[in-house]
Structure formats: structure tokens, C-alpha cells
Write a protein that holds these residues in place. Structure first.
Motif, PDB file in Angstrom:
ATOM      1  N   ILE A  42       0.844  -1.212   0.000  1.00 54.21           N
ATOM      2  CA  ILE A  42       0.000   0.000   0.000  1.00 54.21           C
ATOM      3  C   ILE A  42       0.875   1.257   0.000  1.00 54.21           C
ATOM      4  O   ILE A  42       0.617   2.212  -0.746  1.00 54.21           O
ATOM      5  CB  ILE A  42      -0.964   0.001   1.210  1.00 54.21           C
ATOM      6  CG1 ILE A  42      -1.919  -1.189   1.113  1.00 54.21           C
ATOM      7  CG2 ILE A  42      -1.766   1.303   1.265  1.00 54.21           C
ATOM      8  CD1 ILE A  42      -2.737  -1.413   2.367  1.00 54.21           C
ATOM      9  N   ASP A  43       1.913   1.243   0.819  1.00 51.24           N
ATOM     10  CA  ASP A  43       2.792   2.429   0.880  1.00 51.24           C
ATOM     11  C   ASP A  43       3.464   2.694  -0.472  1.00 51.24           C
ATOM     12  O   ASP A  43       3.546   3.835  -0.929  1.00 51.24           O
ATOM     13  CB  ASP A  43       3.852   2.256   1.976  1.00 51.24           C
ATOM     14  CG  ASP A  43       3.246   2.356   3.377  1.00 51.24           C
ATOM     15  OD1 ASP A  43       2.096   2.829   3.504  1.00 51.24           O
ATOM     16  OD2 ASP A  43       3.927   1.961   4.339  1.00 51.24           O
ATOM     17  N   GLU A  44       3.933   1.622  -1.121  1.00 53.54           N
ATOM     18  CA  GLU A  44       4.590   1.771  -2.434  1.00 53.54           C
ATOM     19  C   GLU A  44       3.615   2.303  -3.481  1.00 53.54           C
ATOM     20  O   GLU A  44       3.935   3.184  -4.280  1.00 53.54           O
ATOM     21  CB  GLU A  44       5.117   0.416  -2.923  1.00 53.54           C
ATOM     22  CG  GLU A  44       6.493   0.063  -2.452  1.00 53.54           C
ATOM     23  CD  GLU A  44       7.541   1.065  -2.895  1.00 53.54           C
ATOM     24  OE1 GLU A  44       7.562   1.423  -4.090  1.00 53.54           O
ATOM     25  OE2 GLU A  44       8.314   1.534  -2.053  1.00 53.54           O
ATOM     26  N   LEU A  45       2.403   1.738  -3.487  1.00 52.93           N
ATOM     27  CA  LEU A  45       1.386   2.190  -4.447  1.00 52.93           C
ATOM     28  C   LEU A  45       1.049   3.664  -4.207  1.00 52.93           C
ATOM     29  O   LEU A  45       0.930   4.450  -5.150  1.00 52.93           O
ATOM     30  CB  LEU A  45       0.109   1.350  -4.306  1.00 52.93           C
ATOM     31  CG  LEU A  45       0.145  -0.058  -4.886  1.00 52.93           C
ATOM     32  CD1 LEU A  45      -1.077  -0.850  -4.435  1.00 52.93           C
ATOM     33  CD2 LEU A  45       0.217  -0.025  -6.412  1.00 52.93           C
ATOM     34  N   GLY A  46       0.908   4.039  -2.941  1.00 50.29           N
ATOM     35  CA  GLY A  46       0.580   5.428  -2.599  1.00 50.29           C
ATOM     36  C   GLY A  46       1.670   6.379  -3.063  1.00 50.29           C
ATOM     37  O   GLY A  46       1.379   7.442  -3.633  1.00 50.29           O
ATOM     38  N   ALA A  57       2.932  14.938  -1.382  1.00 47.86           N
ATOM     39  CA  ALA A  57       2.959  13.815  -0.421  1.00 47.86           C
ATOM     40  C   ALA A  57       1.900  12.793  -0.808  1.00 47.86           C
ATOM     41  O   ALA A  57       0.940  13.113  -1.513  1.00 47.86           O
ATOM     42  CB  ALA A  57       2.671  14.344   0.980  1.00 47.86           C
ATOM     43  N   SER A  58       2.077  11.568  -0.329  1.00 50.71           N
ATOM     44  CA  SER A  58       1.119  10.492  -0.642  1.00 50.71           C
ATOM     45  C   SER A  58      -0.231  10.764   0.012  1.00 50.71           C
ATOM     46  O   SER A  58      -0.283  11.182   1.168  1.00 50.71           O
ATOM     47  CB  SER A  58       1.626   9.157  -0.091  1.00 50.71           C
ATOM     48  OG  SER A  58       2.869   8.853  -0.621  1.00 50.71           O
ATOM     49  N   ILE A  59      -1.292  10.501  -0.737  1.00 47.91           N
ATOM     50  CA  ILE A  59      -2.615  10.589  -0.101  1.00 47.91           C
ATOM     51  C   ILE A  59      -3.107   9.193   0.292  1.00 47.91           C
ATOM     52  O   ILE A  59      -4.119   9.058   0.950  1.00 47.91           O
ATOM     53  CB  ILE A  59      -3.659  11.315  -0.996  1.00 47.91           C
ATOM     54  CG1 ILE A  59      -3.622  10.798  -2.435  1.00 47.91           C
ATOM     55  CG2 ILE A  59      -3.458  12.800  -0.977  1.00 47.91           C
ATOM     56  CD1 ILE A  59      -4.681  11.427  -3.306  1.00 47.91           C
ATOM     57  N   THR A  60      -2.346   8.186  -0.115  1.00 42.20           N
ATOM     58  CA  THR A  60      -2.681   6.812   0.281  1.00 42.20           C
ATOM     59  C   THR A  60      -1.468   6.171   0.948  1.00 42.20           C
ATOM     60  O   THR A  60      -0.365   6.205   0.405  1.00 42.20           O
ATOM     61  CB  THR A  60      -3.073   5.978  -0.958  1.00 42.20           C
ATOM     62  OG1 THR A  60      -4.233   6.565  -1.546  1.00 42.20           O
ATOM     63  CG2 THR A  60      -3.357   4.532  -0.608  1.00 42.20           C
TER      64      THR A  60
END
Ligand code: ACO
Length: 191
Positions: A42-46, A57-60
């Protein structure tokens, strides 16, 4: 998107739906490595989605998903990467209370399902995966695209919505959300 662990082990089905518990429809209690790997995905996809949209910045992220009542639909290709599978992309949705302007300039309060983030891996874009994932979510939610609101849609996403669902933006809004022609008609009809 490849990872140094077996994606098929982590996500047995082609589509997975993740929520606050991050468990992808299975029990990870006593299997902390599975939970950690799901968080990594999830962190990588975000991060990749934020980069593609040039967001600061990541929103996910896994921690955001754990603290919000959102749902993340994940699509994998189980056959790639020597049978270990790759993650193709994700779509994040959630309900938001919005104050919107209709054609007459009146404020309308609504709480539609919103598209909050959407990303298909760079090398897999324009192969129909986005459509496949979006259609899966529509079927799961039993919703039409015109009934949803879209949080700051990118030019690629606007083109996607016009091409696949014939959606054209409605009245410009005072917030970051976009709704399409037909949204207010349907909201009124459902009241
Ligand atoms: N340039 C312009 N339009 C594009 C592009 C592109 N590079 N890529 C996809 N599209 C649109 C076009 O309408 C395209 O049709 P065309 O090839 O005939 O022009 C159509 O999408 C293709 O449909 P799919 O193959 O089903 O879509 P895809 O798998 O590429 O997924 C998505 C679409 C998710 C928008 C993907 O392009 C992507 O991840 N883009 C980068 C991240 C992004 O912008 N996400 C949306 C953020 S906004 C939000 O989430 C609310």
C-alpha cells in the motif's frame, strides 16, 4: 509493480478489497509478516500514485487507510513475475459530506461515494486495467459513475472518464471535487 515477496500468497484473488483492517479478506492474526507486506504494497502504491500526479505527499498509505473509513480496491496479475504475481494498480473510495453548487448556483449538501485515489503502474497504463478495476468497484458498490464525486481528478483520469463513461464535468465547484452532468438530477431523484 513487483515486490520481493509472493503477491499471490498475499492477495489470492485477482481483485482484493482492503479496509481499515488491511487484511484483504483473510486472517493475518499471528502472521505479522503478511500484515507487514500488505503495508509495504500500500505504501509503495501510494508513493507511486503521488509521484504520477505530482503531489507533494502520498494521499494513500497503510497508516492512513487504517485510520480512515475508506476502501482500497487492488488489482493484481497473478501470472507475471515467474508466477509470483505483480500488483497492477489500485482505486481508493470513501464517503464524504460535500457542499456542492448546482446549475442554479444553489448549495446542495450530499454525501456521495468519492473517488479519492486511482493508480495503474506506469508500464501497464492504457491496456484497459484501469477500466477493469473501475468496473469491478462499480459492480461491488452497485453504483453508476455519474453518482460519484471525484477528488481533484488528473487530466488522464478526466480523459478516462470521458472515454469509458461519457462523463463531462458539471458546474465548477468551490472545492477540489468534480461532479458530472447528471449528478444533481440523480441526487434530486433519490431524495
Ligand atoms: N494520457 C491521456 N489519457 C490517458 C493516459 C495518458 N497517458 N493514460 C490513460 N488515459 C485515459 C485515456 O482516456 C485512455 O484512452 P486512450 O488510450 O484511448 O486515449 C484511457 O484512459 C485508457 O483506459 P485504461 O487503459 O482502462 O486506463 P489505465 O489503465 O491507463 O488507467 C489511470 C487510467 C488510472 C488514470 C492511469 O492512467 C493512471 O494511473 N494515471 C496516473 C495517475 C493518475 O492520474 N490517477 C488519477 C488520479 S485523480 C483521482 O484519483 C481522483
Amino acid at each position: 509493480m513487483e515486490f520481493p515477496f509472493d503477491i499471490n500468497h498475499l492477495f489470492p484473488e485477482r481483485f482484493s478489497i482492503l479496509d481499515q483492517t488491511l487484511v484483504a479478506g483473510r486472517k493475518t492474526a499471528g502472521m505479522p509478516h503478511l500484515q507487514a507486506n500488505i503495508e509495504t504494497v500500500i505504501d509503495e502504491l501510494g508513493r507511486a500514485s503521488a509521484k504520477a500526479q505530482q503531489l507533494p505527499a502520498s494521499i494513500t498509505s497503510a497508516s492512513k487507510l487504517q485510520s480512515q473509513k475508506h476502501q482500497l480496491y487492488l488489482l493484481k496479475d497473478g501470472e507475471s513475475n515467474g508466477g509470483r504475481g505483480v500488483v497492477v494498480g489500485f482505486l481508493k473510495v470513501g464517503y464524504k459530506k460535500l457542499f456542492l453548487l448546482d446549475r442554479q448556483g444553489s448549495h446542495v449538501e450530499a454525501e456521495p461515494l468519492c473517488i479519492l485515489d486511482f493508480y495503474i503502474a506506469e508500464n501497464l497504463q492504457r491496456y484497459g486495467y484501469g477500466r477493469e478495476l473501475f468496473d469491478f468497484m462499480l459492480q461491488h458498490k452497485k453504483l453508476e459513475p455519474v453518482l460519484m464525486a471525484y477528488d481533484r481528478p488528473s487530466p488522464k483520469f478526466l480523459s478516462f472518464l470521458a472515454k469509458h463513461y461519457c462523463l463531462t464535468p458539471s458546474v465548477p465547484q468551490a472545492n477540489n471535487f468534480v461532479v458530472f452532468e447528471g449528478f444533481f438530477v440523480n441526487i434530486a431523484a433519490s431524495c
